[in-house]
Motif scaffolding. Structure first.
Motif, PDB file in Angstrom:
ATOM      1  N   TYR A   1      -0.747   5.022  -0.405  1.00 19.70           N
ATOM      2  CA  TYR A   1      -0.958   5.349   1.005  1.00 19.70           C
ATOM      3  C   TYR A   1       0.382   5.591   1.697  1.00 19.70           C
ATOM      4  CZ  TYR A   1      -5.764   3.672   0.470  1.00 19.70           C
ATOM      5  OH  TYR A   1      -7.060   3.505   0.073  1.00 19.70           O
ATOM      6  N   ARG A   2       0.330   6.223   2.859  1.00 17.10           N
ATOM      7  CA  ARG A   2       1.500   6.380   3.719  1.00 17.10           C
ATOM      8  C   ARG A   2       1.077   6.065   5.150  1.00 17.10           C
ATOM      9  NH1 ARG A   2       1.961  11.276   6.501  1.00 17.10           N
ATOM     10  NH2 ARG A   2       0.396  12.847   6.018  1.00 17.10           N
TER      11      ARG A   2
ATOM     12  N   GLU B   1     -10.127   6.424   2.070  1.00 18.38           N
ATOM     13  CA  GLU B   1      -9.289   7.470   2.655  1.00 18.38           C
ATOM     14  C   GLU B   1      -8.277   6.893   3.648  1.00 18.38           C
ATOM     15  OE1 GLU B   1     -11.954  10.223   4.456  1.00 18.38           O
ATOM     16  OE2 GLU B   1     -12.765  10.941   2.538  1.00 18.38           O
ATOM     17  N   ARG B   2      -8.685   5.848   4.341  1.00 17.36           N
ATOM     18  CA  ARG B   2      -7.847   5.289   5.409  1.00 17.36           C
ATOM     19  C   ARG B   2      -8.031   3.785   5.438  1.00 17.36           C
ATOM     20  NH1 ARG B   2     -10.286   7.636   8.968  1.00 17.36           N
ATOM     21  NH2 ARG B   2      -8.985   9.498   9.178  1.00 17.36           N
TER      22      ARG B   2
ATOM     23  N   MET C   1       0.809  -1.212   0.000  1.00 17.19           N
ATOM     24  CA  MET C   1       0.000   0.000   0.000  1.00 17.19           C
ATOM     25  C   MET C   1       0.844   1.263   0.000  1.00 17.19           C
ATOM     26  SD  MET C   1      -3.169  -0.996   2.554  1.00 17.19           S
ATOM     27  CE  MET C   1      -2.251  -1.786   3.866  1.00 17.19           C
ATOM     28  N   THR C   2       2.063   1.177   0.548  1.00 19.20           N
ATOM     29  CA  THR C   2       2.882   2.375   0.712  1.00 19.20           C
ATOM     30  C   THR C   2       4.010   2.492  -0.301  1.00 19.20           C
ATOM     31  OG1 THR C   2       4.342   1.245   2.290  1.00 19.20           O
ATOM     32  CG2 THR C   2       2.415   2.384   3.189  1.00 19.20           C
TER      33      THR C   2
ATOM     34  N   GLU D   1      -5.544   0.583  -4.885  1.00  9.43           N
ATOM     35  CA  GLU D   1      -6.270   1.780  -5.323  1.00  9.43           C
ATOM     36  C   GLU D   1      -7.552   1.444  -6.086  1.00  9.43           C
ATOM     37  OE1 GLU D   1      -2.623   1.470  -8.129  1.00  9.43           O
ATOM     38  OE2 GLU D   1      -3.215   0.861  -6.109  1.00  9.43           O
TER      39      GLU D   1
ATOM     40  N   VAL E   1      -2.812   3.477   7.656  1.00 10.96           N
ATOM     41  CA  VAL E   1      -2.329   4.221   6.497  1.00 10.96           C
ATOM     42  C   VAL E   1      -3.441   5.147   6.012  1.00 10.96           C
ATOM     43  CG1 VAL E   1      -0.758   2.361   5.817  1.00 10.96           C
ATOM     44  CG2 VAL E   1      -3.040   2.464   4.790  1.00 10.96           C
ATOM     45  N   GLU E   2      -3.030   6.280   5.447  1.00  6.44           N
ATOM     46  CA  GLU E   2      -3.973   7.219   4.843  1.00  6.44           C
ATOM     47  C   GLU E   2      -3.493   7.580   3.445  1.00  6.44           C
ATOM     48  OE1 GLU E   2      -4.491  10.571   7.395  1.00  6.44           O
ATOM     49  OE2 GLU E   2      -5.701   9.447   8.866  1.00  6.44           O
ATOM     50  N   ARG E   3      -4.382   8.122   2.654  1.00  7.78           N
ATOM     51  CA  ARG E   3      -4.049   8.495   1.279  1.00  7.78           C
ATOM     52  C   ARG E   3      -2.762   9.318   1.226  1.00  7.78           C
ATOM     53  NH1 ARG E   3      -9.858  10.792  -0.698  1.00  7.78           N
ATOM     54  NH2 ARG E   3     -10.890   8.802  -1.223  1.00  7.78           N
ATOM     55  N   ASN E   4      -1.929   8.971   0.270  1.00 10.25           N
ATOM     56  CA  ASN E   4      -0.702   9.723   0.018  1.00 10.25           C
ATOM     57  C   ASN E   4      -0.985  10.741  -1.085  1.00 10.25           C
ATOM     58  OD1 ASN E   4       1.856  10.684  -0.498  1.00 10.25           O
ATOM     59  ND2 ASN E   4       2.634   8.751  -1.317  1.00 10.25           N
TER      60      ASN E   4
END
Length: 551
Positions: A207-208, A234-235, A52-53, A545, A220-223
């Protein structure tokens, strides 16, 4: 020993439990990553989060075809972006040219560039860095930056996977270089991925990481700097619940929305769950390349005798386990190669359930029936082995108990000593601190050459920074030759023959005891769509995504 007091120390407020109109997705998994560095320790729980990141340059998709993620075009010999070359020391190598995707940016706004490529290569090939995939980096004799986004990898070997750099996973040069240069030998314990995991500059995926609870939860939340389509959610919260019964209870209570397929419920649990709650959830059974087995400590004097290892396997009714526990969904394994993989050799020696033959082998090895129902050697010492697995995994523990019972009938005592996954994978296996057998799984990719698990160069030790995954200590010159030969053989049929010999040698030597290939049951809410399991080591989060809620 790595100090957990120094790892993942940055903790921010955790995500709210409310689902924010289903813009928050909470995922349950049975394991927490031993660390978050993309190149240190291979662990499915970490791959799931890193999917995800971050993004690999290349990976196999759900159709088991090689595709670009971070690169713009896959180099091939046919399109000219891969070129045969002779290395300075006369080897037959290959030069492959990749271009980083336009707009790729670390979460702190710094562009992803060839500086990161060069630094990742530098760290990966350092003898003390302790990366798990060091072999890939060390065989690259030169990496050339043509500009900020285009680079050439000069590989000393032209192999059948010449353009698959799935394990070349970038780390940010602008953040990690000072940490690495301070002391490469202790870098694996000081990396920012563990000491400052919420630093936005560590992510370039959709995400980050914004919050962590060590051993329990990663949020994680949207990057906003992601180069691709913004993700729908969003999360996302990844919550580790190591006890699978508790994992199921959390799903039914609404504390989590779904259970990951690779590190969630086993097939038998998913079958029972579907019978009870199939009207509320979608259960996907994805057959694939997850190889459940027992690694054997080969320098243990008892297990060093191949006759004992063969007897252990002959004394297991693996097909009965498959039918009774898994409704026949998990085929018995003869080696680490899945029957659906094109290199699988159907003629490989099999070790069926045969307790009489197992007893004869134990007699031959000097282990005779003795007092207390246990076999004993000439000195009267009992035939006793330690059997470990991941604590809290109900299915593995059940299989473990069946194994213990069946071996007991042969006069073998299996002493169960289980550990939490983060301990078992983070220290016990990676530093070869086990004494007997360890039951766990490898998740692989199509035609995945077992170099890191079977080649003698991949035995972890203090001298090589505990890199490699040959935890058994297996060292067979012919196996090394076969792995090296397959690596450079481009002809498909010649490669098939080499693979057949490799599987036969594995079946004869039994450095690990094969159990079965696992099906991965994903338990999803009916409102979730877009999640497509791959059936191999590329996590479904590489396409996170595309996930979204409906209704």
């Amino acid at each position: 020993m790595r100090s957990w007091a120094l790892m993942l120390v940055v903790v921010l407020p955790l995500a709210a439990e409310a689902q924010d109109g289903r813009r928050t997705l909470v995922i349950g998994t049975s394991q927490y990553p031993s660390n978050l560095h993309p190149n240190i320790d291979s662990m499915a729980a970490k791959s799931f989060v890193n999917g995800m990141t971050m993004r690999p340059f290349t990976a196999y998709d759900e159709r088991w075809e090689l595709v670009c993620h971070l690169c713009e075009e896959l180099p091939t010999l046919e399109n000219g972006k891969a070129v045969r070359e002779t290395t300075p020391d006369g080897k037959h190598g290959v030069a492959t040219t990749y271009t980083i995707r336009a707009g790729a940016t670390w979460g702190d706004g710094v562009p992803v560039t060839t500086r990161d490529v060069l630094f990742t290569w530098e760290v990966g090939r350092h003898p003390q860095s302790g990366v798990s995939n060091a072999e890939l980096y060390r065989r690259l004799w030169k990496v050339e930056a043509l500009d900020q986004r285009t680079f050439v990898l000069h590989d000393e070997k032209l192999d059948y996977n010449y353009n698959a750099i799935n394990d070349f996973r970038l780390i940010p040069e602008h953040l990690e270089r000072p940490v690495f240069e301070q002391d490469p030998a202790t870098y694996r314990n000081r990396t920012l991925f563990d000491t400052d995991p919420t630093n936005p500059g560590l992510a370039f995926g959709p995400y980050r990481i914004v919050a962590v609870r060590p051993g329990s939860e990663i949020v994680v939340e949207r990057n906003p700097k992601f180069f691709g389509e913004p993700p729908w959610f969003e999360r996302i919260v990844v919550r580790a619940i190591e006890n699978t019964a508790a994992l199921e209870a959390n799903l039914l209570s609404g504390e989590i929305d779904m259970i990951d397929g690779e590190l969630g419920l086993a097939v038998d649990q998913a079958l029972a769950f579907e019978r009870r709650h199939g009207d509320r959830f979608t259960v996907l059974y994805k057959p694939g390349l997850t190889y459940e087995h027992m690694d054997v400590r080969l320098d243990n004097p008892v297990l060093a005798d191949v006759r004992v290892r063969r007897a252990l396997l002959l004394g297991l009714d693996r097909e009965a386990i498959n039918q009774r526990l898994f409704d026949g969904r998990q085929p018995v394994a003869d080696s680490s190669v899945h029957p659906l993989d094109w290199v699988h050799a159907p003629g490989t020696t099999r070790w069926p359930y045969d307790p009489a033959r197992a007893a004869a082998l134990l007699d031959e090895a000097g282990w005779r029936p003795g007092a207390g129902g246990l076999r004993r050697d000439a000195a009267g010492a009992p035939l006793r082995v330690v059997l470990m697995t991941t604590a809290g995994n109900r299915t593995r523990e059940l299989v473990q108990q069946i194994i213990q019972s069946q071996w007991r009938q042969l006069g073998i005592e299996a002493v169960i000593q289980n550990e939490p996954p983060r301990v078992l994978f983070g220290e016990t296996l990676s530093r070869r601190r086990f004494d007997g057998l360890v039951l766990f799984a490898w998740i692989s990719s199509p035609e995945n050459l077992p170099r890191t698990t079977l080649h003698s160069d991949a035995i972890p030790s203090e001298a090589n920074g505990w890199s490699g995954q040959n935890y058994t200590g297996y060292a067979n010159p012919r196996m090394d030759e076969l792995i090296d030969a397959i690596t450079v053989e481009l002809d498909r049929e010649k490669r098939r023959a080499l693979w057949a010999e490799l599987q036969e040698l594995y079946a004869q030597d039994l450095p690990a005891l094969p159990l079965y290939f696992r099906a991965s049951p994903y338990i999803l809410p009916r409102w979730l769509e877009g999640l497509v399991p791959t059936g191999q080591m590329a996590p479904p989060t590489y396409r996170v995504e595309t996930w979204r809620a409906t209704g």
